[in-house]
Motif scaffolding. Sequence first.
Motif, PDB file in Angstrom:
ATOM      1  N   VAL A 115       0.086  -2.992  -5.523  1.00 36.00           N
ATOM      2  CA  VAL A 115      -0.802  -4.013  -6.056  1.00 36.00           C
ATOM      3  C   VAL A 115      -2.197  -3.854  -5.514  1.00 36.00           C
ATOM      4  O   VAL A 115      -3.153  -4.340  -6.070  1.00 36.00           O
ATOM      5  N   LEU A 116      -2.300  -3.137  -4.425  1.00 35.09           N
ATOM      6  CA  LEU A 116      -3.606  -3.100  -3.814  1.00 35.09           C
ATOM      7  C   LEU A 116      -4.212  -1.714  -3.850  1.00 35.09           C
ATOM      8  O   LEU A 116      -5.294  -1.521  -4.353  1.00 35.09           O
ATOM      9  N   LYS A 117      -3.506  -0.728  -3.301  1.00 36.43           N
ATOM     10  CA  LYS A 117      -4.224   0.519  -3.133  1.00 36.43           C
ATOM     11  C   LYS A 117      -3.325   1.692  -2.807  1.00 36.43           C
ATOM     12  O   LYS A 117      -2.172   1.540  -2.448  1.00 36.43           O
ATOM     13  N   LEU A 118      -3.908   2.849  -2.929  1.00 40.56           N
ATOM     14  CA  LEU A 118      -3.188   4.099  -2.743  1.00 40.56           C
ATOM     15  C   LEU A 118      -4.127   5.096  -2.091  1.00 40.56           C
ATOM     16  O   LEU A 118      -5.262   5.259  -2.507  1.00 40.56           O
ATOM     17  N   THR A 119      -3.631   5.750  -1.051  1.00 38.01           N
ATOM     18  CA  THR A 119      -4.375   6.854  -0.458  1.00 38.01           C
ATOM     19  C   THR A 119      -3.860   8.144  -1.075  1.00 38.01           C
ATOM     20  O   THR A 119      -2.657   8.339  -1.183  1.00 38.01           O
ATOM     21  N   TRP A 120      -4.770   8.998  -1.476  1.00 46.46           N
ATOM     22  CA  TRP A 120      -4.392  10.236  -2.176  1.00 46.46           C
ATOM     23  C   TRP A 120      -5.405  11.304  -1.746  1.00 46.46           C
ATOM     24  O   TRP A 120      -6.580  11.165  -2.028  1.00 46.46           O
ATOM     25  N   ASN A 121      -4.946  12.313  -1.026  1.00 49.53           N
ATOM     26  CA  ASN A 121      -5.852  13.343  -0.494  1.00 49.53           C
ATOM     27  C   ASN A 121      -5.808  14.628  -1.309  1.00 49.53           C
ATOM     28  O   ASN A 121      -4.969  15.487  -1.048  1.00 49.53           O
ATOM     29  N   PRO A 122      -6.720  14.804  -2.246  1.00 50.94           N
ATOM     30  CA  PRO A 122      -6.726  16.080  -2.979  1.00 50.94           C
ATOM     31  C   PRO A 122      -6.957  17.297  -2.076  1.00 50.94           C
ATOM     32  O   PRO A 122      -6.673  18.415  -2.465  1.00 50.94           O
ATOM     33  N   HIS A 123      -7.440  17.073  -0.841  1.00 50.00           N
ATOM     34  CA  HIS A 123      -7.649  18.247   0.016  1.00 50.00           C
ATOM     35  C   HIS A 123      -6.338  18.796   0.574  1.00 50.00           C
ATOM     36  O   HIS A 123      -6.338  19.835   1.207  1.00 50.00           O
ATOM     37  N   LYS A 124      -5.249  18.112   0.328  1.00 50.13           N
ATOM     38  CA  LYS A 124      -3.981  18.667   0.799  1.00 50.13           C
ATOM     39  C   LYS A 124      -3.294  19.439  -0.324  1.00 50.13           C
ATOM     40  O   LYS A 124      -3.558  20.608  -0.530  1.00 50.13           O
ATOM     41  N   MET A 125      -2.438  18.755  -1.068  1.00 49.95           N
ATOM     42  CA  MET A 125      -1.580  19.456  -2.016  1.00 49.95           C
ATOM     43  C   MET A 125      -2.348  20.038  -3.200  1.00 49.95           C
ATOM     44  O   MET A 125      -1.851  20.922  -3.881  1.00 49.95           O
ATOM     45  N   MET A 126      -3.551  19.560  -3.447  1.00 51.45           N
ATOM     46  CA  MET A 126      -4.328  20.109  -4.555  1.00 51.45           C
ATOM     47  C   MET A 126      -5.296  21.187  -4.078  1.00 51.45           C
ATOM     48  O   MET A 126      -6.068  21.736  -4.862  1.00 51.45           O
ATOM     49  N   ALA A 127      -5.256  21.461  -2.763  1.00 54.65           N
ATOM     50  CA  ALA A 127      -6.021  22.561  -2.173  1.00 54.65           C
ATOM     51  C   ALA A 127      -7.526  22.475  -2.414  1.00 54.65           C
ATOM     52  O   ALA A 127      -8.218  23.482  -2.486  1.00 54.65           O
ATOM     53  N   HIS A 181       0.855  -1.188   0.000  1.00 56.01           N
ATOM     54  CA  HIS A 181       0.000   0.000   0.000  1.00 56.01           C
ATOM     55  C   HIS A 181       0.887   1.234   0.000  1.00 56.01           C
ATOM     56  O   HIS A 181       1.944   1.244   0.625  1.00 56.01           O
ATOM     57  N   VAL A 182       0.441   2.269  -0.690  1.00 50.98           N
ATOM     58  CA  VAL A 182       1.161   3.531  -0.646  1.00 50.98           C
ATOM     59  C   VAL A 182       0.270   4.585   0.001  1.00 50.98           C
ATOM     60  O   VAL A 182      -0.821   4.862  -0.487  1.00 50.98           O
ATOM     61  N   ASP A 183       0.743   5.140   1.111  1.00 50.20           N
ATOM     62  CA  ASP A 183       0.030   6.250   1.740  1.00 50.20           C
ATOM     63  C   ASP A 183       0.547   7.537   1.116  1.00 50.20           C
ATOM     64  O   ASP A 183       1.554   8.098   1.532  1.00 50.20           O
TER      65      ASP A 183
END
Lengths: 500, 500
Positions: B302-314, B276-278
């Motif tokens: 292979v499984l999943k990725l957490t990606w928070n657009p509320h951070k770096m994408m404002a 997993h990639v945080d």
Amino acid sequence: SGLSVLHFQDLLPALDGDLKTMTFLQEVVDILLAYITESFDRETKVIDFHYPNELLQRNNWELQDEPETLDDILISCRATLKYAIKTAHPRYFNQLSTGLDMVGLAADWLTSTANTNMFTYEVAPVFVLLEYVTLKKMREIIGWEDGRGDGIFSPGGAISNMYAMLLARFKMFPEVKEKGMSSVPRLAAFTSEHSHFSIKKGAAALGIGTESVICIKADESGKMIPADLERKILEAKQKGFVPFFVSATAGTTVYGAFDPLIAISDICKKYQVWFHVDGAWGGSLIMSRMHKWKLDGVERSVLKLTWNPHKMMAVPLQCSALLVREEGLMQNCNQMHACYLFQQDKHYDLSYDTGDKALQCGRHVDIFKLWLMWRAKGTIGFEAQIDKCLELSEYLYNKIKDREGYEMVFNGKPQHTNVCFWYLPPGMRYMEDKEEKKKRLHKVAPVIKARMMEYGTTMVSYQPQGDKVNFFRMVISNPAATFEDIDFLIEEIERLGQDL
Amino acid sequence: SGLSVLHFQDLLPALDGDLKTMTFLQEVVDILLAYITESFDRETKVIDFHYPNELLQRNNWELQDEPETLDDILISCRATLKYAIKTAHPRYFNQLSTGLDMVGLAADWLTSTANTNMFTYEVAPVFVLLEYVTLKKMREIIGWEDGRGDGIFSPGGAISNMYAMLLARFKMFPEVKEKGMSSVPRLAAFTSEHSHFSIKKGAAALGIGTESVICIKADESGKMIPADLERKILEAKQKGFVPFFVSATAGTTVYGAFDPLIAISDICKKYQVWFHVDGAWGGSLIMSRMHKWKLDGVERSVLKLTWNPHKMMAVPLQCSALLVREEGLMQNCNQMHACYLFQQDKHYDLSYDTGDKALQCGRHVDIFKLWLMWRAKGTIGFEAQIDKCLELSEYLYNKIKDREGYEMVFNGKPQHTNVCFWYLPPGMRYMEDKEEKKKRLHKVAPVIKARMMEYGTTMVSYQPQGDKVNFFRMVISNPAATFEDIDFLIEEIERLGQDL
């Protein structure tokens, strides 16, 4: 308006972006205000329904490399609202959360504008205080001494219920936090067969397993049968399980039934099992002097209560509270002492840094809309709103219980606003073959519902339950609904279903 | 404006409530628009700080039985904003989520107005489609073939990470859903010592236990050391644990470090552990052609990725995505088939009823603000915004790395916008006694931070880490920040700290 030549870079924080920003936002607000007026208008459709593939093609929804103009953005806003459900519509009854409160909406706009996070007092000073004030008030209303205790606003009732189970497990076996379930005996949780699926979902997630959630029988009107609870607790103990958690429901999802909390709490006390009340749907009735007796015994919930103001109190989504009797328990259960957020050498009272007791790290501000609505209505305003919904549902019940073509799913006046009934089209009313009749009746509600959506006139939910074939579950939490809307619903069901 | 004699009952759905509602909402909007303009003005304070007890007394925040007038409600709105943090302020750098995007804000206002729930296509047709379109686009950007896979927007990165761990466990031991952890061997999860605390929080909640989260050493710049991961996986296996989950971090919270994803994924493959990639913080860099090499290997998650657009994408709070490579896995892991929501005899394509794959029941609409911002900026607009923040942070780094009175916490150019440094007041710079110096330095950042908040000029975070005493962690995600604001920050730290 000039927006056709402007792009997002022309807006703030652009230099001299003030005026352009005001123009753009005001245009958006005008679109929203028009949508609001339209939503409350009974002449408007609840929904302009299209099948998924068709809706995908009715507009360009794709994301591109290149930016669009601000005019295009306004067009997208209009398209989105055109195909949205008008959840404020007086004839939208589809879910437990319906309606649109104008003060709540204003509060939510402000929350978006403040755009902050609940983890610390440092970044959300006012909202943290308002959460403190509101949770205390809610605990006072429950009847916990001096409003003492703890609590949190969480992203929905399912998560609140999961918190409750998590806290009960930790309270009984604190070593589970470090050592996991391998340090704990086989646990058993109990909830009625009519309870919300989130209890099982929570058990699956927490590593307890759905088989450890033991279903207690409900009576004909959907209330947990205490004698069956006691029997199953004893049975589980005999099998070597440790009963740790009973979740009673105050207002079941389909029938709106209130489990007998006093009898259940006595059993919990006798067997030393933690007693939780899932009042996501019915908890709000505690604000009504006329109806709060249905929650008698809730003050005994030794551990916690789920209460969703976004349902019966019509607070905009989402707003769900978990109230916990024991101070410090949530903190001990969930804290991880992240030193980059919860520095111990800050210059203010750290008890207001409430973030470490949450499962979440960032937490959306859900408190302000409830708080502002409470200020605008007062406790008595919420009470009146709740009483009115229950009055409307009683009106519906009285109107259809002996009406030709209707059959009630359970006998007696509903305890909440849930009115569960079958509509039998004329051709089906005198069928002799019971099995054939059941089979045909099962198909009636889905067809009527599909037609409601295609005409867009109203929306109400249906489902089967146990051995009962598809029936309508009418619920009323929409403050915009009137007696006339109830009359309309009945006529509409008959109009759409008579040929079936 | 006449609002001093009006109450909430005068607003819609009241008969003839249209005009009064428009007046009230427009007044609220005017307050918000003024707040927005003010927030971007460098002459305004970031915060008008008061200690909790003082703030409790500066206004009447209590909830009463009786309703207030609409004028009083406007007063409460103004008071709330007066004491709020101006998170849009160009000099607010305190958290990973800063800034206020005008298109995102407009989208959030629309979302509040639409006031619906993500559980089914039936009640959120457009938003469900937009989630589908956006998740697919995100998967394409990651590099998964044809954008195939699954995903969900969840209430924050901590919950997204918990989902990831839940899915990994289910994938390896599907019986855990019914039977709980007692059916599963002792599990081990691995993550770097610099990773986010939500990995441990998740393990505690899921019944895995924090002791089963094995900390992997990070190098001097905060990146996981793959050799240590391999050693600890072997160690865990020898002790009888089953390694099931590695969470690599793309952009650690404090240092902004990117773990070496390719080397880690090779080890995961070798030992058949789910990878997993945080990327809650650093995931967005994948949108930048200049910086996406830092995420090389993410496509192997292979499984999943957490990606928070509320951070770096404002994107306004909250907006966190979990992307999952395997289709159907989330559904199998979490579904409970609630028949009152997910009726199987509906008239449309049921694959759009995505609610049952969530842990939540009701789920807030977090998609529209990201989608609308993407339309307004295009992929290249997000890229430019991200590149600019990284450019600013490099500017800061270059400016202070050799400047008198500054010491960097780790050597070399930061990989993300995190710049970690100590400020040494003049009197401390040439101290001989290293221990005494450390002790005094530990107290410098908290005092400067307290002064920043009291003056209200800027806000930046500080924390200790391991054996390193309190240092500033500057992060830049605020699109409003400029080179001048960075200059200001340096001068302000020096002004506020020179006497210490």
